[in-house]
Scaffold this active site. Structure first.
Site, mmCIF file in Angstrom:
data_model
loop_
_atom_site.group_PDB
_atom_site.id
_atom_site.type_symbol
_atom_site.label_atom_id
_atom_site.label_comp_id
_atom_site.label_asym_id
_atom_site.label_seq_id
_atom_site.Cartn_x
_atom_site.Cartn_y
_atom_site.Cartn_z
ATOM 1 N N GLY D 148 0.825 -1.194 0.000
ATOM 2 C CA GLY D 148 0.000 0.000 0.000
ATOM 3 C C GLY D 148 0.861 1.245 0.000
ATOM 4 N N CYS D 149 0.256 2.367 -0.376
ATOM 5 C CA CYS D 149 1.013 3.617 -0.475
ATOM 6 C C CYS D 149 1.460 4.111 0.900
ATOM 7 C CB CYS D 149 0.198 4.678 -1.209
ATOM 8 S SG CYS D 149 -1.498 4.879 -0.631
ATOM 9 N N TYR D 150 0.510 4.210 1.833
ATOM 10 C CA TYR D 150 0.907 4.658 3.177
ATOM 11 C C TYR D 150 1.968 3.739 3.769
ATOM 12 C CZ TYR D 150 -2.988 8.076 3.474
ATOM 13 O OH TYR D 150 -3.840 9.131 3.283
ATOM 14 N N THR D 152 4.204 1.918 2.385
ATOM 15 C CA THR D 152 5.504 2.116 1.754
ATOM 16 C C THR D 152 6.229 3.309 2.366
ATOM 17 O OG1 THR D 152 4.777 1.137 -0.325
ATOM 18 C CG2 THR D 152 6.661 2.651 -0.440
ATOM 19 N N SER D 153 5.522 4.431 2.458
ATOM 20 C CA SER D 153 6.187 5.639 2.970
ATOM 21 C C SER D 153 6.582 5.470 4.440
ATOM 22 C CB SER D 153 5.274 6.860 2.793
ATOM 23 O OG SER D 153 4.203 6.843 3.726
#
Lengths: 347, 347, 347, 347
Positions: D148-150, D152-153
């Site tokens: 997921g994007c969150y 990953t960051s």
């Protein structure tokens, strides 16, 4: 009709203050100053004022002293010090929107602002202009230190519980997001459209000057010296400030019980709205208004429960010029909401 | 206190109308309808109204007729027809924000809106609600056809010269730019944030339904049937509408002479500001206000000189709900600027 | 590997040029200059270049002359003149992104740019770098005058028909809308975020310096001296430029016939896309790419039919740095699309 | 040339994936599916693809299985399960961009996604596609669960220290800010331009579905079950994601020592950049690229020191489609940066 003057009126805060005062039922603007723009019509600088005849004038304090009873100061910190002192000596009232009289300790002021404070005795006389905490003292004040925008959104978010034994006052982490008008109107590369648009960044981590102001007021409530972690962010919008605040519970306590404490604390406040369960504040809902919207959430998943408070204000209104007008209303026994009653436009 | 109701109040136009009416000194909102949201608090839909107790109610015309004297209709065209007719028959006054009563010719209405008009006789009775052209008739009207947003910005931009022999009335080219709120509040892929942001596009070339409305009113002034070229554009902002209008001169005439004509034409208008030489209108300067700012430029480089008129309005105020309130003020003999006096916030 | 240098690389045009050149298969950047930032890493100024080691160096022409074969000049007009002359004398090739060599007439240059031109003889040698018009001459050129952004979007929009007898070449009206990056990177109050955001305005009416460039090139095609009306607008987005162009027909001609002329004209062009009937260009669809999207509409409602052309480019790519790279590719016999092939990101 | 297919290609993630794959040197797109748009050209939906001939086709798995070797799945969770299983059974490789195979525990999946998992055995086979943690396993994987994007960051921001004894792994608070493209392309009122623009809000507090994914991966590193506090925010921009992460130190440790740990951890990573002291990440600097920029700050003011990590990615690239392509490159032994090398455009 109360006669008021705005000193340093060429920035966004001055502009917003003029806007509110020009349609205020009980106040009249008798002067607005700008050294740089002296002599020019206000409407040449602020196109939204095309319907007024006001002109900027130079900052000649003696001349100004005769023109008004109340002085709003939108001057840079340090410059504000002596101007406040001058008007105070003349028996005039002052609402200072700079940081010069917010911190009660000259030493802490000097540590964070890297400059001396020449009027430490006036620090005692100045009242921190957050009506929700100091309404009675504001009523009698002659110098109001108008709060910073971040501190307003944060202190209002934490005030109802900072003195409760179910929170750990040393655990506060604040993550704030601000629109760009807070950075002011002077040209600077980082605030050019193409730099701000389509981007978000943190700034001033551990060094932002609003930190000691937050700590002073939260510490007053908690009745102890405390430290907070505060991270401001710049986001691509004109106005609006959202603070997401994390405070660990020292003792498990129900969210609805805590919400009741908030609702009671702000029950008679005209400009603080405690939202219902599950409703998220948005800056859009307070943009253009003097409201502070607060909502409460609880994270019960970890070992220690954490209260998460989200508060939203318009940084130029409740975060600056709106609260300045609210303070004026209180100081002069006017209706506290006078000049501040319109619902915000949406969208 | 004038009792008013807003029908179809769940869109942006309804929201803005409520905002203005809720702080209006002489009007009180007694009902606001939404079929879909019936029974729910207005403040659940429009967060900026967290301080009101209004609830949406169903559109039961008989019930509504007893509740108010004046009805604002923010309904889709076609639906509006019979609702206007109903209230008119009940002896009530109506301000219709749809397009249903703007065109005097039922045939032209049917050509552009692809639907029949069931009340052609009421078309004669309805007054086109542009106070700058029809103030006297608005005063006595029982049905106001509130103008479209594009037509308002365009007609105000051309009205002072359309009947002058120094312009060629058949040469009008209009290039308009609008913020996104004009597209309404209903979910639609082309108006999603990621589609609109960082983009600009033209739309509706030669087929936009505001075209016959513009032609009707400009033709009335020019006293001839005429056609305009009209190209609307969508730009990435919430509010604001800028029309850049090109009209060829039939006879060389000085710009300052023309500007004097505009200044005289709008001399006593509270909401139209003719700007000075070289000053450019911006939508930001009128955002949140009922003003229309107009500036004039002349292109003398080609064989035939061309007058270039730039006009700026807030599409939700002077372009919709603001002018509706202005019309109400006129109809009921109130101060024409009541409820519309605040300077717009900036930025 | 072709060695190239970028002079004046600290603005948005320089940044975009570096971005394209750094991933170009056949070119290597050997130097990039900035007087102000000399000695600092490019990645300190342009955070998107955090992965490169380039540093800005001072503009020492003799040193630079030894470092590269081709020089891209992103310098202010006037400054560019002598720099172009210097490298030309050294036998180097130059792509000049300033306006200094775009106008073939020194007199017209001096009239619009209010400064003298010291190298009128080089004006003849310079080739106007619009590949769609001058590809053969670009191939052999040693000085390329890279076109302005507005002229690119406009000339490409009109080129296929300007020499046709069915249009009236003297009737051109152009209404252009540009993102803010075109205004450059230097701090200036009108381009601060809070000034540009949520606003639109026209500027430079009848005096914008791209006007004579547009007239020169359209006049060349029409084989007559002509004048255009050109109104640029600033809109709240980083990148993108949309030109809406109005030209009256001298002889009624079908839209599909005209579209066929456009499709034929651009049939072998890698970067011009003529859209199908009813499809609107958007700047979002070309953002980040070197494409120019063109769509045609016809207004048949008035007495004289009017062709309406909408063209969209990315002002920093096809409007500046992208076309500069395209010109480089042509000059050096490289694949014309090398370094320019990625589809634009969306949204 | 590797043959790849994109299933569910009509959203922003699919669009970005197509963009990267269409200019990838070693992969060719043989099919892209959309039930709703089946038969229509991709370029009708995504205008940035006007230069491709691809058409959407229906999701006929048997037909598709013959067309490609690798399948990218941009399908809703739950739907993805059986599609992954089908291709896996056919001996094909799959990169699944949904959440269906990210959580190793079917029970936790069912708790957060409120639906059953029909292929728990495949959960073991699937590799969590974060190359910085699992490169070796990705090389041999046949099913990649793309992160997921969150997560990953956040995971990249914490990975280097989660197993260090100087941090308290139970103290993690994450405050993330995301652009709007993460919400997808389907029309929905909260993501309309006028709702998102000029506003910021938190959402999904304590219930966001990326939470267990973050906890699983951080727990793996810390070698203990742990809980995080995670608050996502929506901000008015197309792309970009900034996570501000707070973790208390268990043992006072110098910032530069910690930064060295990060620099060593990511020393050979092509897409993670650890910024120098005092440099703030911005989403603009990574927009359009596959980079993750990380910067470290230390708050030493309170009793317990707190490490503050700020990480920035483009949510559609490193947060979705970019990392999917990076995973493909690793799986097939291609250059890991192939198709991902362009510097991001700026501004």
């Amino acid at each position: 009709m109360l006669k008021v003057a705005v000193l340093g009126g060429s920035g966004y805060t001055g502009c917003e203050l003029l806007r509110l005062l020009l349609s205020h039922p009980d106040a009249g603007v008798t002067a607005v100053t700008s050294e740089r723009l002296s002599g020019t019509p206000v409407s040449d600088t602020f196109l939204n004022f095309r319907n007024t005849d006001l002109r900027f004038e130079p900052m000649d304090l003696k001349v100004l002293a005769k023109k008004a009873d109340l002085f709003f100061l939108c001057l840079p910190h340090k410059t504000s010090q002596q101007t406040v002192a001058f008007f105070h000596e003349q028996g005039k009232k002052v609402i200072d929107l700079s940081a010069d009289f917010r911190l009660k300790s000259a030493a802490i002021y000097e540590e964070w602002y890297k400059t001396s404070h020449s009027y430490p005795s006036l620090l005692k006389e100045a009242v921190y202009g957050l009506p929700e905490l100091y309404r009675d003292r504001i009523r009698k004040a002659s110098i109001i230190a108008n709060p910073g925008c971040y501190p307003t959104s944060i202190i209002l978010g934490l005030a109802p519980v900072m003195n409760k034994d179910f929170v750990d006052p040393d655990s506060v982490i604040i993550d704030s997001k601000s629109g760009t008008s807070g950075a002011g109107r002077s040209p600077a590369q980082p605030f050019m459209f193409c730099e701000v648009n389509e981007s978000v960044k943190a700034y001033g981590i551990t060094v932002h000057r609003h930190t000691p102001e937050i700590e002073q007021e939260l510490g007053n409530i908690a009745k102890k010296k405390l430290r907070v972690i505060f991270t401001p962010h710049l986001i691509p919008m004109d106005r609006g400030m959202l603070s997401t605040i994390y405070i660990r519970l020292a003792k498990k306590t129900g969210l609805s019980e805590i919400r009741d404490i908030y609702k009671a604390f702000y029950a008679s406040e005209p400009f603080v709205r405690v939202l219902n369960d599950g409703v998220y504040p948005t800056t859009k809902a307070v943009k253009g208004s003097n409201y502070c919207d607060i909502s409460l959430f609880m994270d019960k998943r970890g070992n220690s429960h954490t209260l998460i408070i989200v508060s939203a204000i318009d940084n130029l209104l409740k975060g600056a010029s709106g609260s300045a007008v609210q303070n004026m209303n209180i100081m002069y026994g006017l209706n506290e909401t006078a000049g501040l009653t319109t619902s915000p436009p949406c969208p």
